[in-house]
Write an enzyme that holds these catalytic residues in place. Structure first.
Site, PDB file in Angstrom:
ATOM      1  CG  LEU A 139      10.864   3.703  -1.499  1.00  0.00           C
ATOM      2  CD1 LEU A 139      10.406   3.432   0.112  1.00  0.00           C
ATOM      3  CD2 LEU A 139      11.544   4.743  -1.907  1.00  0.00           C
ATOM      4  CB  VAL A 167       2.907 -11.853  -0.521  1.00  0.00           C
ATOM      5  CG1 VAL A 167       3.416 -13.032  -1.731  1.00  0.00           C
ATOM      6  CG2 VAL A 167       1.925 -11.009  -1.205  1.00  0.00           C
ATOM      7  N   GLY A 180      10.583  14.426 -18.993  1.00  0.00           N
ATOM      8  CA  GLY A 180      11.378  14.176 -17.596  1.00  0.00           C
ATOM      9  C   GLY A 180      11.788  15.401 -16.993  1.00  0.00           C
ATOM     10  N   GLY A 187       0.958  -1.144  -0.134  1.00  0.00           N
ATOM     11  CA  GLY A 187      -0.044   0.063  -0.051  1.00  0.00           C
ATOM     12  C   GLY A 187       0.884   1.345   0.090  1.00  0.00           C
ATOM     13  CE  LYS A 220       8.926  22.061  -2.516  1.00  0.00           C
ATOM     14  NZ  LYS A 220       9.191  20.576  -2.651  1.00  0.00           N
ATOM     15  CB  ALA A 271       8.364  18.344   0.158  1.00  0.00           C
ATOM     16  CB  ILE A 305       5.308  11.983  -4.384  1.00  0.00           C
ATOM     17  CG1 ILE A 305       5.264  11.422  -3.074  1.00  0.00           C
ATOM     18  CG2 ILE A 305       3.959  11.994  -4.927  1.00  0.00           C
ATOM     19  CD1 ILE A 305       4.546  12.200  -2.020  1.00  0.00           C
ATOM     20  N   PRO A 348      12.778  27.820  -7.219  1.00  0.00           N
ATOM     21  CG  PRO A 348      12.617  29.713  -8.688  1.00  0.00           C
ATOM     22  CD  PRO A 348      13.560  28.806  -8.044  1.00  0.00           C
TER      23      PRO A 348
END
Length: 522
Positions: free
Chosen positions: A343, A195, A447, A21, A87, A59, A356, A105
């Site tokens: 990850l 699992v 990208g 999750g 942000k 963030a 993220i 910025p």
């Protein structure tokens, strides 16, 4: 008979099974469910409350708003439930030399004049002795962040108030919970369990079925590995090797701890260079997130803990949590019928808040390349394209992160001496040389990061070009100085009229609550 079989296969939903999750798992589930029909794709997510998630990422980058908007999420409600703030960028303190500070910025620097990019005019003024102000003064979002101000960007593209974007600081655990509720309400099946066994096809090696600790068996057509650093499916079962980048990004540990909010509610993340790494400060509505990313080769865990606790704004809310990691990525993110996201696919430390974003990019690419229902085998062209795009994302972000470390003048500190003298990726050497020679910036169509992002960090880290685009010479120096002065004044005048970030958050949240109450009463 053959046609009947194909029709029968087509009527069966394509079974997507997500293992894990957290932010990666629930962003994957939500993105697939929003973009692909429930009749064609059945999504099952397996997670265990016994297994914790890393969940320190607070963030984000502006791309997260695009993802939330795609889901149709109400921004004010989302911010209220995840304790979010806005942000406008990231402030870097002491990265080049102690005492230096600049903001990366989320917006443009200046504007093109005469078809020539702004940095060329700025460098020309610098070399002619006509530069009166810092590069930072020519970014609307940098000046607004510096003033602790916020408002939504203007939708009129001709307005200077449209020249920036924004992201969020939020509680990653609350965000995952928010997406979990959203996805389950729309038909994603959640199974609580761990699992314990995986069966594979004897010929192709593809994953076929997962056996849970309870004995339940879950079959699937495509398996998404969101199991975190364990990389249970792609790494452990499929055996995809890890490509280690520690020689370029030596920080391998992080301590994270929240503290009581006592300082200003700033619309930016702060990253401060330290002797053996760097610390972060992320303001949320209910607390401030803090951490120390460091190299275990240059500082001991206990010393890093004491250093982190010594720089908190307010009282620590708990004991710092230690995370161990190795920067790098899997050789392939998609192997057979297994795709790793988050990850389980790779990790590049939180310096520019990219974790993220990498999840989001992988989810969108996967949705675009998802096999059709009824497919009996993976199309190798889809797999190859996903892996190509994933490699581009990781390597371009890697170069940007390495730039922060390698361009420094913190002489006499072992970590900083090492990263300043280490051999760099050829792709980064090329970017730095082009900028030094002619103020040329990377301009990707795919990208991270944009040309303005590169400009902020290159100049912020003390790299000054020796040349510029000679087309900039078409503007006379007096006219150039006048334009620079007027542009800076225009930014400052508009920023001075903005609300404070804290006031904007309070008004926006209160308005949302009032609207919710009114709707409930109706």
């Amino acid at each position: 008979m053959g046609e009947a079989t194909r029709d029968e296969n087509r009527s069966q939903p394509y079974r997507v099974v997500i293992v894990g999750g957290g932010t990666a798992g629930w962003m994957s589930a939500a993105g697939i469910r929003r973009q692909l029909g429930a009749e064609e794709y059945a999504v099952t997510l397996i997670e265990s409350d016994e297994i914790g998630t890393v969940g320190v990422g607070e963030a984000t980058l502006p791309h997260i708003k695009i993802f939330n908007d795609m889901l149709g999420i109400d921004e004010a409600q989302f911010m209220r439930e995840t304790r979010a703030t806005f942000k406008l960028g990231i402030q870097f303190c002491d990265w080049d030399r102690p005492g230096d500070c600049y903001i990366h910025p989320f917006g443009a620097f200046g504007e093109p004049w005469g078809g020539v990019e702004f940095q060329h005019h700025w460098v020309r003024a610098l070399q002619a002795g006509r530069r009166r102000f810092s590069l930072q003064d020519y970014s609307y979002s940098a000046v607004a962040a510096r003033n602790n101000a916020f408002e939504f960007p203007n939708e009129d593209r001709k307005s200077i108030r449209s020249t920036y974007a924004y992201a969020y600081h939020f509680d990653a655990g609350l965000y995952a919970a928010y997406l979990r509720s959203w996805a389950i309400e729309r038909g994603v099946r959640r199974i609580e369990g761990r699992v314990c066994d995986v069966s594979r096809h004897p010929t192709t090696g593809d994953l076929e079925e997962l056996t849970l600790k309870s004995g339940e068996r879950i079959a699937g057509d495509l398996f998404i590995d969101c199991s975190g650093f364990r990389s249970l499916l792609l790494g452990s079962i499929m055996g995809v090797a890890w490509r280690d980048w520690t020689h370029w990004l030596p920080c391998d540990r992080a301590l994270a701890v929240p503290c009581k909010s006592v300082a200003a509610l700033t619309p930016y993340t702060r990253a401060t260079a330290r002797r053996a790494g760097w610390t972060w400060r992320i303001p949320l509505q209910h607390r401030t997130g803090n951490g120390y990313v460091f190299s275990s080769e240059f500082i001991k865990d206990g010393e890093a803990r004491d250093a982190l606790l010594g720089v908190l704004d307010g009282a620590a809310q708990g004991e710092p949590r230690l995370l161990r990691f190795s920067p790098g990525r899997r050789e392939r993110a998609w192997c057979g019928n297994c795709v790793a996201i988050g990850l389980a696919s790779g990790f590049l430390e939180p310096l520019e808040s990219t974790s993220i974003y990498l999840i989001q990019a992988a989810v969108i690419d996967l949705v675009n390349l998802m096999p059709r229902p009824g497919s009996t085998a993976m199309d190798p062209r889809l797999v190859a394209e996903f892996n190509r795009l994933n490699e581009i994302q990781y390597e371009r972000i890697r170069d940007f992160l390495v730039l922060h470390y390698s361009a420094n003048r913190r002489v006499g500190e072992p970590l900083w001496d090492y990263v300043r003298s280490m051999p760099l990726p050829d792709s980064l050497v090329h970017k730095r040389q082009l900028f030094r020679a002619r103020a040329a910036l990377p301009n990707y169509q795919y990208g991270l990061f944009s040309r303005d992002s590169w400009l902020s960090v290159l100049v912020g880290q003390g790299i000054v070009p020796s040349g510029y685009d000679r087309l900039a010479d078409a503007c006379t120096l007096p006219m150039l100085e006048q334009r620079l002065t007027e542009f800076r004044s225009r930014i400052q005048m508009n920023v001075d009229a903005m609300s404070s970030h804290a006031a904007f958050i309070a008004d926006y949240a209160q308005a949302a609550e009032a609207t919710a109450s009114e709707e409930a009463a109706a």
